[in-house]
Write an enzyme that holds these catalytic residues in place. Structure first.
Site, PDB file in Angstrom:
ATOM      1  N   ASN A  15       0.833  -1.221   0.000  1.00 34.92           N
ATOM      2  CA  ASN A  15       0.000   0.000   0.000  1.00 34.92           C
ATOM      3  C   ASN A  15       0.860   1.260   0.000  1.00 34.92           C
ATOM      4  OD1 ASN A  15      -3.040  -0.384   0.075  1.00 34.92           O
ATOM      5  ND2 ASN A  15      -2.353  -1.936   1.536  1.00 34.92           N
ATOM      6  N   MET A  90       0.651  -2.218  12.348  1.00 36.51           N
ATOM      7  CA  MET A  90      -0.002  -3.166  13.240  1.00 36.51           C
ATOM      8  C   MET A  90       0.008  -2.686  14.692  1.00 36.51           C
ATOM      9  SD  MET A  90      -1.465  -5.200  11.439  1.00 36.51           S
ATOM     10  CE  MET A  90      -1.547  -5.713   9.750  1.00 36.51           C
ATOM     11  N   ILE A  93      -3.033   3.712  17.319  1.00 32.80           N
ATOM     12  CA  ILE A  93      -2.572   5.053  17.685  1.00 32.80           C
ATOM     13  C   ILE A  93      -3.629   5.659  18.587  1.00 32.80           C
ATOM     14  CG2 ILE A  93      -2.256   7.360  16.745  1.00 32.80           C
ATOM     15  CD1 ILE A  93      -0.848   6.101  14.417  1.00 32.80           C
ATOM     16  N   ASN A 107      -6.376   5.445   7.512  1.00 32.18           N
ATOM     17  CA  ASN A 107      -5.989   4.036   7.602  1.00 32.18           C
ATOM     18  C   ASN A 107      -6.668   3.254   6.483  1.00 32.18           C
ATOM     19  OD1 ASN A 107      -4.941   1.615   8.773  1.00 32.18           O
ATOM     20  ND2 ASN A 107      -6.930   1.223   9.702  1.00 32.18           N
ATOM     21  N   HIS A 109      -8.066  -0.593   5.675  1.00 28.47           N
ATOM     22  CA  HIS A 109      -8.401  -1.833   6.385  1.00 28.47           C
ATOM     23  C   HIS A 109      -9.038  -2.808   5.396  1.00 28.47           C
ATOM     24  CE1 HIS A 109      -9.223  -4.339   9.835  1.00 28.47           C
ATOM     25  NE2 HIS A 109     -10.433  -4.552   9.335  1.00 28.47           N
TER      26      HIS A 109
HETATM   27  C1  GAR Z   1      -3.211  -4.594   4.078  1.00 26.48           C
HETATM   28  O1  GAR Z   1      -4.105  -5.599   3.674  1.00 26.48           O
HETATM   29  C2  GAR Z   1      -3.887  -3.614   5.011  1.00 26.48           C
HETATM   30  O2  GAR Z   1      -5.218  -3.359   4.670  1.00 26.48           O
HETATM   31  C3  GAR Z   1      -3.796  -4.362   6.314  1.00 26.48           C
HETATM   32  O3  GAR Z   1      -2.498  -4.897   6.314  1.00 26.48           O
HETATM   33  C4  GAR Z   1      -2.108  -5.174   4.968  1.00 26.48           C
HETATM   34  C5  GAR Z   1      -0.775  -4.521   4.725  1.00 26.48           C
HETATM   35  O4  GAR Z   1      -0.268  -4.891   3.472  1.00 26.48           O
HETATM   36  N1  GAR Z   1      -4.024  -3.500   7.433  1.00 26.48           N
HETATM   37  C6  GAR Z   1      -4.687  -3.873   8.517  1.00 26.48           C
HETATM   38  O5  GAR Z   1      -5.147  -4.982   8.674  1.00 26.48           O
HETATM   39  C7  GAR Z   1      -4.823  -2.801   9.576  1.00 26.48           C
HETATM   40  N2  GAR Z   1      -5.934  -3.050  10.419  1.00 26.48           N
HETATM   41  P1  GAR Z   1       0.897  -4.047   2.810  1.00 26.48           P
HETATM   42  O6  GAR Z   1       2.021  -3.985   3.837  1.00 26.48           O
HETATM   43  O7  GAR Z   1       1.296  -4.863   1.618  1.00 26.48           O
HETATM   44  O8  GAR Z   1       0.373  -2.706   2.454  1.00 26.48           O
END
Ligand code: GAR
Length: 197
Positions: A15, A90, A93, A107, A109
């Site tokens: 992301n 992870m 905040i 954020n 999600h």
């Molecule tokens: C993504 O799927 C994001 O939506 C999730 O972690 C992954 C990170 O992937 N975030 C959460 O679950 C937060 N609650 P990335 O490091 O490849 O962007």
């Protein structure tokens, strides 16, 4: 006018990459910050030519220590950062960073919030047996994966899906909507207090 963005990531950083490569309008990714020395995002930052920094998160596992969060907040203010994008961070905040950047933290999600907040949202959705899953970009408040929703995209769950194939298609949609939401914010089209709940 340019909006300086700091991306906070703990993991692979896809992301983060989408925000660097995508159309974020006047928003420009200025720095990648991570709480994880082994984050794949660090390597990506190097490849993409974006400055990156590991910041010690403190002794807790799911949040920052107050002193450490205060340090992050001061660091970002001093740097002139105006928008913080959480991209697979992870940790929750809750303290000084939220106060200093209220309404200016987003954020992403991997679920259609308010369904399936927390860890492994894709697995939660898949195991529940939903027929439509998806992802959400939202402003951060003091809850866990709560706060005003800016954009969502749905993903149809196929008969042939397993948890990982679903997560992969959700991730592709994440990469599409995150830059769009950031652009909307940077152009003043998305505002914390004006997002309809
Ligand atoms: C993504 O799927 C994001 O939506 C999730 O972690 C992954 C990170 O992937 N975030 C959460 O679950 C937060 N609650 P990335 O490091 O490849 O962007």
């Amino acid at each position: 006018m340019e909006t300086k963005i700091a991306v906070l990531a703990s993991g692979a950083g896809s992301n983060f990459k989408a925000l660097v490569a995508g159309d974020t309008g006047p928003g420009t990714v200025d720095i990648l910050l991570t709480d994880n020395k082994d984050a794949g995002a660090l390597k990506l930052a190097e490849e993409l030519g974006i400055e990156s920094k590991y910041l010690y998160p403190g002794k807790y596992k799911t949040r920052f220590g107050i002193v450490e969060e205060e340090f992050w907040a001061r660091f970002l203010i001093h740097r002139g950062v105006e928008l913080i994008c959480l991209a697979g961070l992870m940790r929750i905040i809750k303290g000084p960073l939220l106060e200093a950047f209220h309404g200016r933290i987003m954020n992403i999600h991997p679920s259609l919030l308010p369904a399936f907040p927390g860890l492994d949202a894709q697995g939660q959705a898949f195991n529940y047996g939903v027929k439509v899953a998806g992802c959400t970009v939202h402003y951060v408040d003091n809850g866990t994966d709560t706060g005003p929703i800016i954009l969502q995209e749905s993903v149809v769950v196929l008969e042939s899906d397993h948890r990982d194939s679903l997560a992969e298609r959700i991730l592709t949609k994440e990469h599409e909507i995150y830059p769009k939401a950031v652009k909307a914010h940077c152009l003043g089209r998305a505002v914390y207090s004006k997002v309809v709940r």
